[in-house]
Motif scaffolding. Structure first.
Motif, short mmCIF file in Angstrom:
data_model
loop_
_atom_site.label_atom_id
_atom_site.label_comp_id
_atom_site.label_asym_id
_atom_site.label_seq_id
_atom_site.Cartn_x
_atom_site.Cartn_y
_atom_site.Cartn_z
N LEU A 63 -1.44 7.93 -3.00
CA LEU A 63 -1.86 7.42 -1.71
C LEU A 63 -3.37 7.20 -1.77
CD1 LEU A 63 -0.60 6.67 0.94
CD2 LEU A 63 -1.23 8.89 1.82
N SER A 64 -3.75 5.95 -2.00
CA SER A 64 -5.18 5.64 -2.10
C SER A 64 -5.34 4.16 -1.87
CB SER A 64 -5.68 5.99 -3.50
OG SER A 64 -4.98 5.21 -4.44
N ARG A 65 -6.58 3.74 -1.72
CA ARG A 65 -6.81 2.32 -1.50
C ARG A 65 -6.35 1.51 -2.72
NH1 ARG A 65 -12.49 0.11 0.73
NH2 ARG A 65 -11.69 0.84 2.72
N GLU A 66 -6.50 2.12 -3.90
CA GLU A 66 -6.06 1.42 -5.11
C GLU A 66 -4.58 1.07 -5.02
OE1 GLU A 66 -8.10 3.98 -5.04
OE2 GLU A 66 -9.28 4.20 -6.88
N THR A 67 -3.77 2.08 -4.66
CA THR A 67 -2.32 1.84 -4.59
C THR A 67 -2.01 0.77 -3.54
OG1 THR A 67 -2.12 4.18 -5.00
CG2 THR A 67 -0.11 3.00 -4.44
N LEU A 68 -2.68 0.87 -2.39
CA LEU A 68 -2.39 -0.10 -1.33
C LEU A 68 -2.80 -1.51 -1.74
CD1 LEU A 68 -3.31 2.19 1.63
CD2 LEU A 68 -1.16 0.95 1.42
N LEU A 69 -3.91 -1.61 -2.48
CA LEU A 69 -4.31 -2.93 -2.94
C LEU A 69 -3.34 -3.44 -4.00
CD1 LEU A 69 -8.18 -2.71 -2.93
CD2 LEU A 69 -6.73 -4.18 -1.56
N LEU A 70 -2.75 -2.50 -4.75
CA LEU A 70 -1.73 -2.91 -5.71
C LEU A 70 -0.52 -3.48 -4.97
CD1 LEU A 70 -1.21 -2.91 -8.73
CD2 LEU A 70 -0.04 -0.73 -8.48
N VAL A 71 -0.18 -2.83 -3.84
CA VAL A 71 0.92 -3.34 -3.02
C VAL A 71 0.59 -4.75 -2.53
CG1 VAL A 71 2.13 -3.04 -0.83
CG2 VAL A 71 1.71 -1.08 -2.29
N ASN A 72 -0.63 -4.92 -2.06
CA ASN A 72 -1.08 -6.24 -1.61
C ASN A 72 -0.93 -7.27 -2.74
OD1 ASN A 72 -3.57 -7.60 -2.69
ND2 ASN A 72 -4.08 -7.90 -0.53
#
Lengths: 146, 646
Positions: B346-355
């Protein structure tokens, strides 16, 4: 399994699952929304399905365009120089729609073999012939220019 | 004489680009400084000669030199001068020359503004761009020279420019779009250069970022302009048709959007390196594919020019070499790339990966829908077309998911975020967007649509999470003004672009559900009520334009008895080819457009008329402009400027 490998495995599994789901849904959506093209001969011979949205292309027969006097309903005949199909359409025809020109109509074939179009496409370059129509005009008589 | 100079300059440019493709690259391999330093002068020389060639073609157009085949086919002595000049890119050959011109322009820009770049990196980047130029200029010279003559029997006058293209939109739309398409070649060249040198690091990402953002902004602007042009010039008020050529420009934009986010992660956190490289390769490959689709005539489209199989084959080969070559290089080099940092689930990296994944999936669905008819036909499966319902069914939900992820990733921290923190930050914007969405969906328009509720909620979500993030920056600041000044421009760029996403989403949601449209037969005196407006048809008069004759109608629009405006749609007949053109009349507004177009003349002076009410349609393009300006703002960030000047 060490944690790093485990993490990598989960990522790969997630990607594989996600992408197969995406591809599956995509193919399903494609299947639902594909419009097959038929030539007028195919339609006249009863090869086209009724009640499915299809495309038909051909040349507009000269002198076949009939307009209703009180609405925007038009009727014209499409030909591939072998067999004809009558097309009915209500609405505004494109600028490049002319008798003797190639057009494509989208819509459904009704029970009487009349094509009920909900969209009529004429291409925006008058020298340009949609490949579908070009291929379907196999029986073009000599001397007819496109 | 002048066209021959143009052709000759193009040949010289080809020679220079061939040298540019070889010498610096070899110099970088054997570490020879002299050879590497040839990159800059060669890039400039190439630009000079392509520019000369381009100017020669423009001159031929301005002088009505109809002995030149391309000029004769795309211009006419009656055309106003600005359309004569924009007709340079009104056809296949000229638009390719524009492509090559812009490519050499980007090359020279890299050579000018990358002083901070190590010599070997610069040499490799410019050489890769030289290789691309070799391919394209060769293509021009081999199959599509715009300088061929019609001799000895030149026509007295030209065939004329397609009336659809006689428009301000055409003057700016293609150059803008090409700036974007071709601009991705810079990102591509940086990626290949980094693979070659093995230096895939934060510094590489920082060099590459401003160029990528700039290209992406241009592409977004080009797409926006294209949509706007289609809206008013194609005459029927649609703003997106899922036309193969529109798709061809959308795909690189989507992958480009993924790329600029992935580059940000690579620069800030040192991860996603190989993914970023892959995206850079794909973004440019899709740009090439777009060029192929448009130029080869394999697709039935508004944009398709008359086809020549030789051209299609040539671009297909270029495409195969680019994709094949770069992916092979990638396969050899990428396994050596190590990620520098770890990040949690759970981090911005993961969320940007989702994006990134969502954007890539979107691009893939568009690609599949665009190429499927071609593939099926090639395999003998019959001729089909894929309709807008396919694209809408897939595109809209993924776009929705992406706006959700957008809010979360703005709120999340790098490296690691806790669920508690997310809840604490996001419960307010979440509740607010729920409330605002509900109120809006019930209050606006005649009826309630679930889709409008969802669309508006997601749009408010993007707006509120973005606003919340800005406010959170002031938490410990002494003075708000001071803090506002100190926030980096790239942060403002992100905010503006994200707000643009919300504005586009609002536009799409509302124009899709509340537009009203009627096709009717109207004679003088007839009237129609639509969406609270009263349209009265006053009849038509003949109007003479510079190179056309038009039937101009007058429609008086009133609302509750007060006059709103008079709309004058036209049906034009262009003198040269007698081609007919519908010129719609629009009363634009921030909240709604009134759109009237003339169909065909019927009997007794009556006309077929299409009348439309389009709420919030301007928001589409306004949002597009915001997104692109966001990209431009990040480029202006002083972080990059300092590095460039140092």
């Amino acid at each position: 399994m060490n944690p790093k490998r485990k993490k990598r495995l989960i990522i790969i599994l997630a990607i594989v699952l996600g992408s197969s789901l995406a591809v599956g849904l995509t193919l399903y959506a494609l299947k639902q929304n594909v419009n097959l093209f038929y030539s007028t001969t195919q339609i006249a011979n009863g090869e086209a399905p009724k009640d499915a949205r299809i495309r038909v292309g051909g040349m507009v027969v000269k002198g076949s365009l009939k307009r209703a006097t009180d609405s925007l309903r038009v009727e014209f005949t499409l030909t591939d120089y072998a067999k004809n199909v009558t097309v009915v359409y209500t609405g505004i025809l494109p600028d490049l729609f002319r008798e003797g020109q190639g057009i494509i109509a989208q819509g459904k074939l009704d029970a009487n073999g009349v094509f009920q179009a909900d969209e009529v496409l004429a291409k925006h370059d008058e020298n340009y012939m949609p490949p579908e129509i070009k291929d379907s005009l196999k029986n073009k008589p000599a001397g007819v220019t496109q | 004489m002048i066209p021959e100079i143009g052709e000759f300059a193009l040949i010289l440019a080809f020679c220079l680009s061939a040298l540019l493709a070889v010498i610096p690259l070899y110099g970088a391999t054997v570490n020879n400084e002299l050879w590497m330093s040839y990159a800059k002068p060669l890039a400039r020389g190439q630009f000079l000669f392509v520019a000369i060639s381009f100017i020669c073609l423009g001159y031929a157009f301005s002088q009505d030199d109809f002995t030149v085949r391309y000029v004769a086919e795309h211009s006419n002595s009656q055309l106003p001068i600005y359309f004569k000049l924009s007709a340079v890119w009104g056809g296949h050959e000229g638009s390719l020359l524009l492509w090559a011109f812009i490519l050499s322009g980007w090359t020279v820009a890299v050579s000018l503004f990358s002083r901070a770049l190590p010599l070997d990196m610069l040499a490799r980047v410019l050489a890769v761009m030289g290789i691309i130029a070799v391919g394209f200029i060769l293509f021009l010279l081999e199959t599509s020279s715009p300088f061929l003559r019609f001799l000895p029997e030149a026509p007295a006058d030209g065939v004329d420019l397609n009336p659809l293209l006689q428009d301000v939109g055409l003057i700016v739309h293609p150059p803008m779009l090409y700036m974007g398409y071709v601009g991705f070649s810079v990102a591509f060249a940086f990626a290949i250069a980094a693979l070659l040198s093995g230096r895939l690091d934060a510094a590489w990402a920082r060099w590459s970022r401003p160029w990528t953002n700039l290209a992406w902004a241009f592409l977004g602007m080009g797409i926006t302009l294209g949509s706007w042009w289609a809206y008013y010039e194609l005459g029927w008020g649609g703003w997106w048709f899922w036309d193969p050529v529109e798709n061809a420009s959308l795909m690189p934009w989507l992958v480009g959007t993924a790329l600029i986010h992935s580059l940000a992660v690579t620069e800030k956190r040192g991860v996603f390196k190989s993914w970023t490289v892959l995206l850079a390769i794909f973004a440019f490959s899709l740009s090439l594919l777009g060029t192929f689709l448009v130029r080869s005539g394999v697709l039935t489209s508004v944009h398709a020019f008359a086809s020549d199989p030789k051209r299609g084959l040539f671009i297909l080969m270029l495409l195969a070499i680019t994709i094949g070559g770069s992916l092979t290089l990638y396969a050899f080099k990428a396994p050596n790339v190590k990620s520098a940092a770890l990040f949690s689930w759970l981090s911005r990296e993961t969320l940007l990966l989702v994006n990134n994944l969502l954007l890539t999936v979107m691009a893939m669905t568009v690609l599949l829908g665009t190429l499927y008819p071609l593939l099926l036909d090639a395999l003998g499966g019959g001729k089909i077309s894929v309709g807008p319902p396919y694209f809408n069914a897939l595109f809209v939900p993924i776009m929705g998911a992406m706006t959700v992820a957008l809010g979360f990733s703005v709120a999340a921290r790098w490296r690691e975020t806790t669920i508690e923190l997310l809840i604490k930050t996001l419960w307010k914007p979440a509740t607010a967007s729920l409330l605002f969405g509900l109120v809006f969906a019930f209050a606006y328009g005649k009826e309630f649509h679930v889709a409008v509720l969802i669309g508006m909620m997601l749009s408010f979500w993007v707006i509120f999470t973005t606003g919340q993030d800005l406010v959170s920056k002031f938490k410990n600041a002494k003075s708000v003004i001071e803090k506002l000044k100190n926030l980096p421009l790239s942060y403002y760029g992100m905010m503006v672009a994200h707000l643009g996403v919300a504005v586009v989403a609002i536009g799409i949601t509302l124009v899709s559900h509340y537009s009203e449209e009627r096709d009717i037969r109207m004679a003088a005196g007839d009237s129609l009520d639509l969406a609270g407006y009263h349209f009265e048809f006053k009849g038509t008069t003949q109007v003479n334009g510079e190179n056309y004759v038009a039937q101009q109608a007058a429609l008086l629009v009133t609302q509750n008895g007060t006059e709103v405006t008079t709309l004058n749609p036209e049906k034009r007949s262009y003198n040269v080819k007698g081609s007919m053109m519908t010129e719609a009349a629009i009363d634009p507004g921030l909240w709604r457009d009134l759109y009237v177009a003339l169909g065909e003349p019927l009997n007794n002076g009556a006309w077929a008329v299409r009348i439309q009410y389009k709420p919030f349609v301007r928001w589409l393009w306004l949002g597009g402009i915001l997104i692109a300006s966001g990209g431009l703002l990040t480029v202006a960030d002083k972080r990059y400027r300092k590095k460039a000047l140092a």
